[in-house]
Design a protein around this motif. Structure first.
Motif, PDB file in Angstrom:
ATOM      1  N   LYS A  42       0.817  -1.210   0.000  1.00 53.89           N
ATOM      2  CA  LYS A  42       0.000   0.000   0.000  1.00 53.89           C
ATOM      3  C   LYS A  42       0.856   1.268   0.000  1.00 53.89           C
ATOM      4  CE  LYS A  42      -4.018  -2.025   2.356  1.00 53.89           C
ATOM      5  NZ  LYS A  42      -4.944  -1.890   3.522  1.00 53.89           N
ATOM      6  N   ILE A  43       0.483   2.184  -0.891  1.00 51.55           N
ATOM      7  CA  ILE A  43       1.145   3.480  -0.999  1.00 51.55           C
ATOM      8  C   ILE A  43       0.142   4.557  -0.585  1.00 51.55           C
ATOM      9  CG2 ILE A  43       2.454   5.027  -2.477  1.00 51.55           C
ATOM     10  CD1 ILE A  43       3.634   2.199  -2.292  1.00 51.55           C
ATOM     11  N   GLY A  44       0.450   5.308   0.456  1.00 55.05           N
ATOM     12  CA  GLY A  44      -0.439   6.366   0.924  1.00 55.05           C
ATOM     13  C   GLY A  44      -0.104   7.706   0.275  1.00 55.05           C
ATOM     14  N   LEU A  45      -1.121   8.352  -0.294  1.00 54.30           N
ATOM     15  CA  LEU A  45      -0.918   9.638  -0.964  1.00 54.30           C
ATOM     16  C   LEU A  45      -1.901  10.667  -0.409  1.00 54.30           C
ATOM     17  CD1 LEU A  45       0.094  11.604  -3.074  1.00 54.30           C
ATOM     18  CD2 LEU A  45      -1.157  10.347  -4.826  1.00 54.30           C
ATOM     19  N   THR A  46      -1.405  11.531   0.471  1.00 54.54           N
ATOM     20  CA  THR A  46      -2.185  12.652   0.979  1.00 54.54           C
ATOM     21  C   THR A  46      -1.870  13.849   0.102  1.00 54.54           C
ATOM     22  OG1 THR A  46      -2.061  11.827   3.254  1.00 54.54           O
ATOM     23  CG2 THR A  46      -2.625  14.143   2.964  1.00 54.54           C
ATOM     24  N   LEU A  82       0.600  -3.529  -6.162  1.00 56.12           N
ATOM     25  CA  LEU A  82       0.639  -2.256  -5.458  1.00 56.12           C
ATOM     26  C   LEU A  82      -0.742  -1.615  -5.484  1.00 56.12           C
ATOM     27  CD1 LEU A  82       3.689  -2.764  -6.081  1.00 56.12           C
ATOM     28  CD2 LEU A  82       3.942  -0.286  -6.268  1.00 56.12           C
ATOM     29  N   GLU A  83      -1.054  -0.862  -4.449  1.00 56.16           N
ATOM     30  CA  GLU A  83      -2.328  -0.150  -4.368  1.00 56.16           C
ATOM     31  C   GLU A  83      -2.073   1.255  -3.818  1.00 56.16           C
ATOM     32  OE1 GLU A  83      -6.671  -0.414  -2.029  1.00 56.16           O
ATOM     33  OE2 GLU A  83      -5.146  -1.985  -1.764  1.00 56.16           O
ATOM     34  N   VAL A  84      -2.679   2.263  -4.467  1.00 53.09           N
ATOM     35  CA  VAL A  84      -2.546   3.646  -4.019  1.00 53.09           C
ATOM     36  C   VAL A  84      -3.810   4.046  -3.259  1.00 53.09           C
ATOM     37  CG1 VAL A  84      -2.123   6.037  -4.687  1.00 53.09           C
ATOM     38  CG2 VAL A  84      -1.165   4.183  -6.053  1.00 53.09           C
ATOM     39  N   LEU A  85      -3.633   4.555  -2.055  1.00 57.43           N
ATOM     40  CA  LEU A  85      -4.743   5.067  -1.249  1.00 57.43           C
ATOM     41  C   LEU A  85      -4.609   6.584  -1.161  1.00 57.43           C
ATOM     42  CD1 LEU A  85      -4.290   2.022  -0.335  1.00 57.43           C
ATOM     43  CD2 LEU A  85      -5.475   2.655   1.750  1.00 57.43           C
ATOM     44  N   VAL A  86      -5.587   7.313  -1.685  1.00 59.12           N
ATOM     45  CA  VAL A  86      -5.511   8.770  -1.796  1.00 59.12           C
ATOM     46  C   VAL A  86      -6.428   9.436  -0.779  1.00 59.12           C
ATOM     47  CG1 VAL A  86      -5.783  10.744  -3.358  1.00 59.12           C
ATOM     48  CG2 VAL A  86      -5.010   8.530  -4.262  1.00 59.12           C
ATOM     49  N   ARG A  87      -5.914  10.506  -0.164  1.00 59.99           N
ATOM     50  CA  ARG A  87      -6.703  11.309   0.763  1.00 59.99           C
ATOM     51  C   ARG A  87      -6.569  12.783   0.387  1.00 59.99           C
ATOM     52  NH1 ARG A  87      -7.960   6.899   1.456  1.00 59.99           N
ATOM     53  NH2 ARG A  87      -8.166   5.661   3.383  1.00 59.99           N
ATOM     54  N   ASP A  88      -7.651  13.545   0.568  1.00 61.68           N
ATOM     55  CA  ASP A  88      -7.690  14.963   0.213  1.00 61.68           C
ATOM     56  C   ASP A  88      -7.409  15.830   1.437  1.00 61.68           C
ATOM     57  OD1 ASP A  88      -8.118  17.455  -0.836  1.00 61.68           O
ATOM     58  OD2 ASP A  88     -10.277  17.205  -1.156  1.00 61.68           O
ATOM     59  N   GLU A 107      -5.001   2.085   7.808  1.00 64.70           N
ATOM     60  CA  GLU A 107      -4.890   1.435   6.505  1.00 64.70           C
ATOM     61  C   GLU A 107      -3.605   0.630   6.362  1.00 64.70           C
ATOM     62  OE1 GLU A 107      -7.209   1.242   4.481  1.00 64.70           O
ATOM     63  OE2 GLU A 107      -8.554   2.948   4.816  1.00 64.70           O
ATOM     64  N   ASN A 108      -2.672   0.833   7.290  1.00 65.21           N
ATOM     65  CA  ASN A 108      -1.409   0.080   7.291  1.00 65.21           C
ATOM     66  C   ASN A 108      -0.626   0.238   5.979  1.00 65.21           C
ATOM     67  OD1 ASN A 108      -1.788  -1.095   9.926  1.00 65.21           O
ATOM     68  ND2 ASN A 108      -3.353  -2.392   8.994  1.00 65.21           N
ATOM     69  N   VAL A 109      -0.519   1.485   5.499  1.00 67.06           N
ATOM     70  CA  VAL A 109       0.261   1.699   4.280  1.00 67.06           C
ATOM     71  C   VAL A 109       1.730   1.408   4.558  1.00 67.06           C
ATOM     72  CG1 VAL A 109      -1.347   3.417   3.366  1.00 67.06           C
ATOM     73  CG2 VAL A 109       0.625   4.176   4.714  1.00 67.06           C
ATOM     74  N   ASP A 110       2.410   0.996   3.506  1.00 67.14           N
ATOM     75  CA  ASP A 110       3.825   0.654   3.632  1.00 67.14           C
ATOM     76  C   ASP A 110       4.730   1.857   3.369  1.00 67.14           C
ATOM     77  OD1 ASP A 110       3.682  -2.411   3.917  1.00 67.14           O
ATOM     78  OD2 ASP A 110       2.405  -2.018   2.175  1.00 67.14           O
ATOM     79  N   PHE A 111       4.277   2.754   2.467  1.00 64.97           N
ATOM     80  CA  PHE A 111       5.067   3.920   2.108  1.00 64.97           C
ATOM     81  C   PHE A 111       4.147   5.109   1.855  1.00 64.97           C
ATOM     82  CE2 PHE A 111       7.232   0.106   0.546  1.00 64.97           C
ATOM     83  CZ  PHE A 111       8.431   0.202   1.248  1.00 64.97           C
ATOM     84  N   LEU A 112       4.750   6.293   1.829  1.00 59.62           N
ATOM     85  CA  LEU A 112       4.009   7.523   1.555  1.00 59.62           C
ATOM     86  C   LEU A 112       4.635   8.219   0.350  1.00 59.62           C
ATOM     87  CD1 LEU A 112       3.911   8.831   5.242  1.00 59.62           C
ATOM     88  CD2 LEU A 112       1.967   7.839   3.994  1.00 59.62           C
ATOM     89  N   VAL A 134       8.929   5.700   5.048  1.00 63.76           N
ATOM     90  CA  VAL A 134       9.590   6.417   3.965  1.00 63.76           C
ATOM     91  C   VAL A 134       8.558   7.237   3.202  1.00 63.76           C
ATOM     92  CG1 VAL A 134      10.822   6.169   1.770  1.00 63.76           C
ATOM     93  CG2 VAL A 134      11.438   4.732   3.732  1.00 63.76           C
ATOM     94  N   VAL A 135       8.880   8.523   2.943  1.00 65.89           N
ATOM     95  CA  VAL A 135       7.998   9.394   2.171  1.00 65.89           C
ATOM     96  C   VAL A 135       8.800  10.016   1.033  1.00 65.89           C
ATOM     97  CG1 VAL A 135       8.361  11.311   3.803  1.00 65.89           C
ATOM     98  CG2 VAL A 135       6.430  11.386   2.201  1.00 65.89           C
ATOM     99  N   MET A 136       8.239   9.958  -0.164  1.00 65.73           N
ATOM    100  CA  MET A 136       8.870  10.539  -1.347  1.00 65.73           C
ATOM    101  C   MET A 136       8.101  11.799  -1.725  1.00 65.73           C
ATOM    102  SD  MET A 136      11.308  10.246  -3.608  1.00 65.73           S
ATOM    103  CE  MET A 136      11.839   8.538  -3.394  1.00 65.73           C
ATOM    104  N   MET A 137       8.739  12.962  -1.569  1.00 66.57           N
ATOM    105  CA  MET A 137       8.108  14.234  -1.907  1.00 66.57           C
ATOM    106  C   MET A 137       8.158  14.452  -3.419  1.00 66.57           C
ATOM    107  SD  MET A 137       7.030  15.762   0.858  1.00 66.57           S
ATOM    108  CE  MET A 137       7.140  15.356   2.614  1.00 66.57           C
TER     109      MET A 137
END
Length: 415
Positions: A42-46, A82-88, A107-112, A134-137
């Protein structure tokens, strides 16, 4: 006799129950690894899907999703999709904090990856540090991310505000003595002018800032700011406006002769070029982060074709940086053969990624990617339904990023 028959029956049932429990336990043990393999990475994208930067965020999400789709089509990573979880986050730092924390804890994301605005980026980075994720800007470029608030789990594929300001000073400083400035009245613009002035003093000590204009974000009427700028008789106007603010300034500045009586240099994004169309003045000295039309090579050509096929649109800077950021994470996961954060940190630090903008690696000191700034001149294009940049020059990251001494001093100042 009855007691003996009852005892034999009870023992038989107990034995059967034990066999059943053992069989179930073995089934669960056998299914455990398989079930784990079935779970997606899971990839978390805020990001800021609501507000003035919404178009940037949507483009960013599209770039990340295209990368994920391609990775999954090639078999995924470590045997998993892979799955992307998006939040606004709506450009609100508090939502950046709460959404990112929820992505990690619930959601137990693995990365941001992401987000959009730098203020939200700061909060996302803080949560990533707390939970060692780990977060990739891929859009935020506040210099504080890689200096004052730096931590081992944050990386960036965006030229920082310092780098962009220095690139602009290098581009317009020589040969121009009188420079006027206009920028939105918020932290990034104030910082941008400071960094610009510092570098300007090196490239042209005789140059001076003759006027400063600070309209509020979303300002509807630029007339007073325009007259003030023009009355200072500048050789060039440096604009730190973007989006709707830049569009408003351009449209209102034309009747005053802003673009014919003096030179104008500005941050420009593909969204601005598309929105203004033929109203975008020729000759503007424009700075971009990832102009697809100026990036050469088969990888960029193929990516543009794939992006247009999927989204029926041209890839903006945000899509390109989102795509590259996700592909770099994927390369690190594959190299480390792990999802453990510290292992991924080491893998990203050693990455040499053949990106759409060219080779990208990361400086160990601040995890700044080797991504430069692109500066060219706005002109009409026969190939695209909007104006583009011509005579584009790349200002390399290594020539404009802060030195080790500067970073050390910035970090020491907040201790």
């Amino acid at each position: 006799m009855k007691i003996q028959r009852f005892a034999r029956a009870f023992r038989s049932r107990l034995a059967a129950l034990a066999i059943g429990v053992a069989t179930a336990s073995l089934s669960l043990l056998a299914a455990g690894p398989a079930a784990a393999q079935d779970k997606p990475i899971k990839i978390g994208l805020t990001t800021d899907l609501t507000g003035i930067a919404a178009a940037y965020a949507r483009s960013q999400v599209n770039g990340v999703q295209l990368a994920v789709d391609q990775i999954n089509a090639s078999g995924g990573l470590l045997g998993r999709k892979l799955e992307v979880l998006v939040r606004d986050s709506q450009l609100k730092p508090d939502l950046g904090t709460s959404h990112t924390r929820d992505l990690i804890t619930r959601e137990n994301v693995d990365f941001l990856i992401g987000p959009d605005g730098s203020a939200v980026g700061m909060t996302v980075s803080a949560v990533a540090k707390q939970y060692k994720k780990v977060v990739m800007m891929t859009i935020p470029n506040s210099p504080r991310i890689t200096t004052e608030t730096f931590h081992p789990y944050v990386f960036t594929v965006v030229p920082s505000g310092v780098m962009e300001a220095r690139a602009m000073a290098a581009a317009i400083g020589p040969g121009n003595k009188r420079i006027a400035f206009i920028g939105g009245d918020y932290e990034a613009a104030h910082q941008g002018l400071k960094y610009f002035k510092d570098w300007l003093a090196k490239v042209n000590p005789s140059a001076e800032i003759v006027s400063e204009a600070w309209p509020k974000l979303g300002e509807p009427d630029y007339s007073s700011y325009i007259t003030s700028l023009m009355s200072s008789k500048p050789d060039v106007i440096f604009s730190y406006l973007w989006g709707a603010d830049l569009i408003g300034f351009v449209k209102q500045g034309k009747p005053y002769g802003v673009f014919t009586k003096t030179k104008v240099a500005s941050l420009v994004f593909l969204d601005d070029l598309k929105a203004l169309g033929d109203e975008m003045p020729d000759g503007v000295i424009a700075q971009m982060r990832a102009p697809f039309f100026a990036l050469t090579g088969d990888r960029m050509t193929k990516f543009t074709e794939q992006f247009r096929a999927k989204y029926n649109d041209y890839p903006a800077d945000w899509a390109i940086m989102g795509y590259e950021g996700m592909q770099i994470l994927a390369q690190a996961i594959k190299s480390a053969n792990s999802l453990e954060s510290d292992a991924i940190v080491k893998a990203v630090e050693q990455v040499k990624y053949d990106g759409l903008r060219g080779p990208i690696s990361f400086r160990a000191l601040d995890h700044q990617g080797t991504v430069g700034s692109y500066i060219g001149t706005v002109a009409k294009s026969d190939k695209y339904p909007f104006k583009i940049l011509t005579n584009v020059k790349t200002i390399s990251a290594e020539s404009i990023w802060p030195s080790e001494a500067e970073i050390t001093a910035a970090r020491a100042a907040v201790k």
